[in-house]
Design a protein around this motif. Structure first.
Motif, PDB file in Angstrom:
ATOM      1  N   ARG A   1       1.829 -20.604  -6.460  1.00 45.82           N
ATOM      2  CA  ARG A   1       2.538 -21.995  -6.399  1.00 45.82           C
ATOM      3  C   ARG A   1       2.141 -22.836  -7.555  1.00 45.82           C
ATOM      4  N   ARG A   2       0.794 -22.842  -7.942  1.00 44.03           N
ATOM      5  CA  ARG A   2       0.212 -23.807  -8.863  1.00 44.03           C
ATOM      6  C   ARG A   2       0.777 -23.572 -10.405  1.00 44.03           C
ATOM      7  N   VAL A   3       1.144 -22.286 -10.422  1.00 47.35           N
ATOM      8  CA  VAL A   3       1.257 -21.794 -11.815  1.00 47.35           C
ATOM      9  C   VAL A   3       2.970 -21.809 -12.199  1.00 47.35           C
ATOM     10  N   LEU A   4       3.677 -21.749 -11.073  1.00 50.82           N
ATOM     11  CA  LEU A   4       5.038 -21.709 -11.158  1.00 50.82           C
ATOM     12  C   LEU A   4       5.487 -22.913 -11.954  1.00 50.82           C
ATOM     13  N   PRO A   5       6.610 -22.989 -12.775  1.00 47.00           N
ATOM     14  CA  PRO A   5       7.326 -24.282 -13.190  1.00 47.00           C
ATOM     15  C   PRO A   5       7.723 -25.066 -12.167  1.00 47.00           C
ATOM     16  N   ALA A   6       7.887 -26.054 -12.449  1.00 47.57           N
ATOM     17  CA  ALA A   6       8.492 -27.073 -11.356  1.00 47.57           C
ATOM     18  C   ALA A   6       9.648 -26.898 -10.708  1.00 47.57           C
ATOM     19  N   SER A   7      10.513 -26.408 -11.728  1.00 49.08           N
ATOM     20  CA  SER A   7      11.893 -25.926 -11.227  1.00 49.08           C
ATOM     21  C   SER A   7      11.925 -24.650 -10.209  1.00 49.08           C
ATOM     22  N   PHE A   8      10.910 -23.865 -10.347  1.00 49.71           N
ATOM     23  CA  PHE A   8      10.875 -22.859  -9.514  1.00 49.71           C
ATOM     24  C   PHE A   8      10.172 -22.871  -8.083  1.00 49.71           C
ATOM     25  N   SER A   9       9.327 -23.844  -7.966  1.00 49.42           N
ATOM     26  CA  SER A   9       8.401 -24.321  -6.659  1.00 49.42           C
ATOM     27  C   SER A   9       9.491 -24.696  -5.660  1.00 49.42           C
ATOM     28  N   PRO A  10      10.435 -25.520  -5.597  1.00 51.99           N
ATOM     29  CA  PRO A  10      11.016 -25.818  -4.500  1.00 51.99           C
ATOM     30  C   PRO A  10      11.646 -24.762  -3.803  1.00 51.99           C
ATOM     31  N   GLY A  11      12.551 -23.721  -4.594  1.00 51.65           N
ATOM     32  CA  GLY A  11      13.217 -22.772  -3.903  1.00 51.65           C
ATOM     33  C   GLY A  11      12.978 -21.587  -3.897  1.00 51.65           C
ATOM     34  N   VAL A  12      11.806 -21.136  -4.391  1.00 52.90           N
ATOM     35  CA  VAL A  12      11.244 -19.828  -4.374  1.00 52.90           C
ATOM     36  C   VAL A  12      10.246 -19.540  -3.211  1.00 52.90           C
ATOM     37  N   ASP A  13      10.841 -18.666  -2.271  1.00 44.46           N
ATOM     38  CA  ASP A  13      10.087 -18.223  -1.018  1.00 44.46           C
ATOM     39  C   ASP A  13       9.129 -17.039  -1.594  1.00 44.46           C
ATOM     40  N   LEU A  14       7.846 -17.398  -1.372  1.00 41.09           N
ATOM     41  CA  LEU A  14       6.801 -16.181  -1.852  1.00 41.09           C
ATOM     42  C   LEU A  14       6.531 -15.229  -0.676  1.00 41.09           C
ATOM     43  N   ASN A  15       6.697 -13.862  -1.111  1.00 44.94           N
ATOM     44  CA  ASN A  15       6.408 -12.928  -0.014  1.00 44.94           C
ATOM     45  C   ASN A  15       5.182 -12.136  -0.426  1.00 44.94           C
ATOM     46  N   ILE A  16       3.970 -12.676  -0.031  1.00 47.00           N
ATOM     47  CA  ILE A  16       2.534 -11.954  -0.342  1.00 47.00           C
ATOM     48  C   ILE A  16       2.352 -10.804   0.579  1.00 47.00           C
ATOM     49  N   LEU A  17       2.271  -9.703   0.173  1.00 48.43           N
ATOM     50  CA  LEU A  17       2.046  -8.496   0.882  1.00 48.43           C
ATOM     51  C   LEU A  17       0.786  -7.701   0.917  1.00 48.43           C
ATOM     52  N   LEU A  18       0.272  -7.393   1.744  1.00 45.86           N
ATOM     53  CA  LEU A  18      -1.155  -6.894   1.824  1.00 45.86           C
ATOM     54  C   LEU A  18      -1.346  -5.740   2.099  1.00 45.86           C
ATOM     55  N   ALA A  19      -1.757  -4.703   1.223  1.00 39.55           N
ATOM     56  CA  ALA A  19      -1.914  -3.300   1.450  1.00 39.55           C
ATOM     57  C   ALA A  19      -2.767  -3.000   2.888  1.00 39.55           C
ATOM     58  N   LYS A  20      -2.042  -2.138   3.497  1.00 39.32           N
ATOM     59  CA  LYS A  20      -2.666  -1.605   4.755  1.00 39.32           C
ATOM     60  C   LYS A  20      -4.154  -1.380   4.771  1.00 39.32           C
ATOM     61  N   ASP A  21      -4.567  -0.650   3.557  1.00 44.84           N
ATOM     62  CA  ASP A  21      -6.065  -0.220   3.110  1.00 44.84           C
ATOM     63  C   ASP A  21      -6.288  -0.632   1.831  1.00 44.84           C
ATOM     64  N   PRO A  22      -6.362  -1.918   1.493  1.00 46.23           N
ATOM     65  CA  PRO A  22      -6.515  -2.404  -0.222  1.00 46.23           C
ATOM     66  C   PRO A  22      -7.649  -1.469  -0.726  1.00 46.23           C
ATOM     67  N   VAL A  23      -8.578  -1.110  -0.266  1.00 52.17           N
ATOM     68  CA  VAL A  23      -9.612  -0.144  -0.875  1.00 52.17           C
ATOM     69  C   VAL A  23      -9.149   1.156  -1.268  1.00 52.17           C
ATOM     70  N   LEU A  24      -8.223   1.749  -0.552  1.00 50.89           N
ATOM     71  CA  LEU A  24      -7.925   3.071  -0.798  1.00 50.89           C
ATOM     72  C   LEU A  24      -6.516   3.221  -1.491  1.00 50.89           C
ATOM     73  N   ASP A  25      -5.688   2.167  -1.232  1.00 47.08           N
ATOM     74  CA  ASP A  25      -4.136   2.472  -1.431  1.00 47.08           C
ATOM     75  C   ASP A  25      -3.931   2.758  -2.868  1.00 47.08           C
ATOM     76  N   ALA A  26      -4.597   2.335  -3.990  1.00 48.33           N
ATOM     77  CA  ALA A  26      -4.376   2.542  -5.424  1.00 48.33           C
ATOM     78  C   ALA A  26      -4.582   4.002  -5.444  1.00 48.33           C
ATOM     79  N   TRP A  27      -5.653   4.602  -4.857  1.00 43.35           N
ATOM     80  CA  TRP A  27      -6.103   6.017  -4.925  1.00 43.35           C
ATOM     81  C   TRP A  27      -5.095   6.996  -4.426  1.00 43.35           C
ATOM     82  N   ARG A  28      -4.929   6.513  -3.117  1.00 42.42           N
ATOM     83  CA  ARG A  28      -3.714   7.206  -2.553  1.00 42.42           C
ATOM     84  C   ARG A  28      -2.246   7.199  -3.245  1.00 42.42           C
TER      85      ARG A  28
END
Length: 135
Positions: free
Chosen positions: A51-78
Motif C-alpha cells: 500500500r505504501r509504495v503504490l502510486p496514489a491513483s492505485f491505493s483507493p481502488g485496489v483490493d490486495l489479496n495476500i495469500l500465504l502458502a500452506k507450508d511456506p518453508v517447503l512449498d518452493a521445494w515442492r
C-alpha cells in the motif's frame, strides 16, 4: 549493509512492469512463501508495504489479496520437485544441464533466463544528498 528492504524490493518489482493494468493485476494477488513468511505479522506487513509504495491513483481502488502458502518453508521445494517429476520441455527450458554448465562455466548461470538477476539497489534521496554534500 546496503540492501533493499521489503517495501523497496516490492516497489522495484512493481515499477519495472510496463503499463498500469499489468502493475494493478500483479499487486492484486501476492503469494507469500519462504520461511520468513512464518514470522508473525508478515502478511499484514507485506500488505502495508505494498500500500505504501503504490502510486496514489492505485491505493483507493485496489483490493490486495495476500495469500500465504500452506507450508511456506517447503512449498518452493515442492514446486521444484513437481517440475522435476513432470520433466519435459518445461523443465529443460527452465534449467541448466550439467553439460551446459561444464561447457559454459558458472558465469552462464548469471545470463540464463531462469537465474536470479542482480539489480543494484537504487540510491535513496538521502544518500544522494549526502554524497552531494561531501563533494
Amino acid at each position: 549493509l546496503d540492501q533493499a528492504g521489503l517495501g523497496e524490493s516490492i516497489d522495484l518489482s512493481v515499477s519495472s512492469l510496463q503499463g498500469g493494468t499489468a502493475r494493478e493485476s500483479v499487486v492484486k494477488e501476492i503469494f507469500l512463501t519462504g520461511g520468513l513468511m512464518n514470522t508473525p505479522g508478515a502478511s499484514s506487513r507485506v500488505q502495508a508495504e505494498v500500500r505504501r509504495v503504490l502510486p496514489a491513483s492505485f491505493s483507493p481502488g485496489v483490493d490486495l489479496n495476500i495469500l500465504l502458502a500452506k507450508d511456506p518453508v517447503l512449498d518452493a521445494w515442492r514446486g521444484a520437485a513437481l517440475l522435476a517429476k513432470i520433466g519435459g520441455q518445461q523443465l529443460s527450458d527452465s534449467s541448466v544441464s550439467r553439460s551446459e554448465y561444464e561447457e559454459m562455466g558458472p558465469e552462464y548461470l548469471k545470463e540464463h533466463f531462469a537465474s536470479n538477476v542482480y539489480y543494484q539497489t537504487p540510491r535513496s534521496d538521502r544518500e544522494r544528498d549526502n554524497k552531494k554534500r561531501r563533494r
